[in-house]
Design a protein around this motif. Structure first.
Motif, short mmCIF file in Angstrom:
data_model
loop_
_atom_site.label_atom_id
_atom_site.label_comp_id
_atom_site.label_asym_id
_atom_site.label_seq_id
_atom_site.Cartn_x
_atom_site.Cartn_y
_atom_site.Cartn_z
N PRO A 48 -6.16 3.39 22.01
CA PRO A 48 -5.29 2.70 21.05
C PRO A 48 -5.72 1.26 20.79
CG PRO A 48 -3.97 3.97 22.57
CD PRO A 48 -5.38 4.04 23.08
N LEU A 49 -6.18 0.55 21.84
CA LEU A 49 -6.63 -0.83 21.67
C LEU A 49 -7.81 -0.91 20.70
CD1 LEU A 49 -6.68 -3.84 22.45
CD2 LEU A 49 -8.15 -3.22 24.38
N HIS A 50 -8.74 0.03 20.82
CA HIS A 50 -9.88 0.05 19.92
C HIS A 50 -9.47 0.34 18.49
CE1 HIS A 50 -12.70 0.98 23.56
NE2 HIS A 50 -12.48 -0.31 23.41
N LEU A 51 -8.51 1.26 18.32
CA LEU A 51 -8.02 1.57 16.98
C LEU A 51 -7.34 0.36 16.36
CD1 LEU A 51 -6.61 5.17 17.57
CD2 LEU A 51 -8.68 4.55 16.33
N GLU A 52 -6.60 -0.39 17.16
CA GLU A 52 -5.94 -1.59 16.65
C GLU A 52 -6.97 -2.62 16.20
OE1 GLU A 52 -3.19 -3.21 19.48
OE2 GLU A 52 -2.09 -1.31 19.67
N ARG A 53 -8.02 -2.79 16.97
CA ARG A 53 -9.06 -3.76 16.62
C ARG A 53 -9.80 -3.34 15.35
NH1 ARG A 53 -11.50 -5.11 22.69
NH2 ARG A 53 -9.77 -6.49 23.30
N SER B 256 0.86 -1.17 0.00
CA SER B 256 0.00 0.00 0.00
C SER B 256 0.90 1.22 0.00
CB SER B 256 -0.89 0.00 1.23
OG SER B 256 -1.62 1.20 1.31
N GLY B 257 0.96 1.92 -1.14
CA GLY B 257 1.91 3.01 -1.25
C GLY B 257 3.31 2.42 -1.18
N GLU B 258 4.05 2.78 -0.15
CA GLU B 258 5.39 2.23 0.02
C GLU B 258 5.45 1.28 1.21
OE1 GLU B 258 8.04 5.52 0.37
OE2 GLU B 258 7.70 6.23 -1.67
N LEU B 259 4.31 1.01 1.83
CA LEU B 259 4.28 0.16 3.01
C LEU B 259 3.69 -1.20 2.68
CD1 LEU B 259 3.04 2.72 5.68
CD2 LEU B 259 5.37 2.01 5.22
N VAL B 260 4.26 -2.25 3.26
CA VAL B 260 3.76 -3.61 3.05
C VAL B 260 2.63 -3.88 4.03
CG1 VAL B 260 4.36 -6.05 3.06
CG2 VAL B 260 6.02 -4.37 2.25
N VAL B 261 1.46 -4.27 3.49
CA VAL B 261 0.32 -4.56 4.34
C VAL B 261 0.66 -5.71 5.28
CG1 VAL B 261 -2.07 -5.38 4.38
CG2 VAL B 261 -1.35 -3.73 2.64
N GLY B 262 0.38 -5.52 6.57
CA GLY B 262 0.69 -6.55 7.56
C GLY B 262 1.97 -6.26 8.33
N SER B 263 2.79 -5.36 7.80
CA SER B 263 4.03 -5.03 8.50
C SER B 263 3.73 -4.10 9.68
CB SER B 263 5.02 -4.33 7.55
OG SER B 263 4.51 -3.06 7.16
N GLU B 264 4.68 -4.01 10.60
CA GLU B 264 4.49 -3.14 11.76
C GLU B 264 4.37 -1.68 11.33
OE1 GLU B 264 7.29 -3.64 14.90
OE2 GLU B 264 7.11 -5.81 14.92
N LYS C 34 -2.47 5.60 12.83
CA LYS C 34 -2.34 7.07 12.76
C LYS C 34 -3.40 7.64 11.83
CE LYS C 34 0.95 10.73 11.64
NZ LYS C 34 2.31 11.06 11.14
N ALA C 35 -3.64 6.97 10.69
CA ALA C 35 -4.66 7.43 9.75
C ALA C 35 -6.05 7.35 10.36
CB ALA C 35 -4.59 6.60 8.47
N LEU C 36 -6.33 6.28 11.12
CA LEU C 36 -7.64 6.14 11.76
C LEU C 36 -7.87 7.25 12.78
CD1 LEU C 36 -7.85 2.27 12.28
CD2 LEU C 36 -9.11 3.65 10.62
N ARG C 37 -6.82 7.69 13.45
CA ARG C 37 -6.96 8.80 14.41
C ARG C 37 -7.42 10.07 13.70
NH1 ARG C 37 -1.94 7.07 17.01
NH2 ARG C 37 -2.46 5.99 18.94
N GLY C 38 -7.10 10.19 12.41
CA GLY C 38 -7.48 11.37 11.66
C GLY C 38 -8.92 11.36 11.18
N ILE C 39 -9.62 10.25 11.39
CA ILE C 39 -11.04 10.16 11.02
C ILE C 39 -11.87 10.68 12.19
CG2 ILE C 39 -12.92 8.59 10.40
CD1 ILE C 39 -10.84 8.78 8.22
N THR C 40 -12.78 11.61 11.91
CA THR C 40 -13.54 12.25 12.98
C THR C 40 -14.28 11.23 13.85
OG1 THR C 40 -15.37 12.57 11.43
CG2 THR C 40 -13.85 14.41 11.71
N TYR D 218 3.15 -0.58 8.50
CA TYR D 218 1.82 -0.37 7.93
C TYR D 218 0.78 -0.24 9.05
CZ TYR D 218 -2.55 -1.16 5.45
OH TYR D 218 -3.83 -1.03 4.96
N THR D 219 0.89 -1.10 10.07
CA THR D 219 -0.07 -1.05 11.19
C THR D 219 0.00 0.30 11.89
OG1 THR D 219 0.12 -3.44 11.48
CG2 THR D 219 -0.79 -2.18 13.32
N ARG D 220 1.22 0.78 12.16
CA ARG D 220 1.38 2.08 12.81
C ARG D 220 0.79 3.20 11.94
NH1 ARG D 220 6.46 0.06 14.66
NH2 ARG D 220 7.51 0.98 12.86
N SER D 221 1.08 3.13 10.64
CA SER D 221 0.56 4.14 9.72
C SER D 221 -0.96 4.10 9.66
CB SER D 221 1.15 3.89 8.32
OG SER D 221 0.56 4.74 7.38
#
Length: 199
Positions: free
Chosen positions: A63-68, A34-42, A50-56, A44-47
């Motif tokens: 953080p646990l909820h965002l990970e799920r 995805s872009g320059e990040l490999v899906v499933g990599s750490e 971070k992107a989910l935090r930007g959704i209103t 990608y997960t961090r990215s």
């Protein structure tokens, strides 16, 4: 009885001649980029988190909820003017805008397409499919420009909300606030149309 004992009795184990199924890895290989990040990599997960935090909708979630939630998302890309979904279709989930823009509209007889809203990155749409099974999509969603979305499948998100009641409480209250805001906007638009038609 052991294999040598079977052979002594003249019994041959046919299962040895059958091709053995190939063993599958426990986890799928992370080879989707995805872009320059490999899906499933750490990374990608961090990215993704971070992107989910930007959704209103997800602002302020644990953080646990965002990970799920991040574990459920499916990435999708749409070219300009491609349909994300159409009025009357069954709702399949919630969409999050990462890049680009999405036009929410309805086709009006004799007038053509009537745009109701143009949603930008950080916004979301399709939430009614999460809370209401009985009604199909109420409008068209069209890529206003080349757009990257994350889709949260309806059944997967509902399952997560069922097992995580704290997350369900947070999301449902946010859905209610969103629907309330959109209803007020629709009422204001209707009032303006009513007033302008008198002049």
């Amino acid at each position: 009885m052991s294999e040598t004992g079977l052979e002594e009795l003249g019994i041959h184990d046919d299962s040895e001649d059958e091709p053995k199924p190939e063993s599958k890895p426990d986890k799928p290989e992370s080879n989707v980029v995805s872009g320059e990040l490999v899906v499933g990599s750490e990374e990608y997960t961090r990215s993704l988190i971070k992107a989910l935090r930007g959704i209103t909708l997800f602002d302020g979630l644990l953080p646990l909820h965002l990970e799920r939630i991040g574990a459920l998302v499916q990435e999708a890309h749409y070219k300009r003017n491609a349909a994300v979904f159409s009025h009357g279709e069954d709702g399949d989930g919630l969409y999050l805008i990462m890049h680009g823009a999405v036009r929410i509209s309805r086709s009006v007889s004799g007038m053509g397409e009537e745009a109701l809203a143009v949603l930008k990155p950080g916004m979301y749409f399709g939430e009614m499919s999460i809370v209401d099974d009985d009604h199909p999509r109420s409008a068209d969603a069209i890529a206003h420009e080349d757009t990257r979305l994350l889709r949260l499948p309806k059944d997967d998100l509902r399952d997560l909300m069922f097992v995580d009641r704290e997350l369900a409480y947070e999301l449902l209250w946010r859905f209610v606030r969103t629907l309330s805001t959109r209803l007020r906007d629709s009422n204001d638009r209707l009032l303006m149309l009513t007033v302008s038609s008198k002049f």
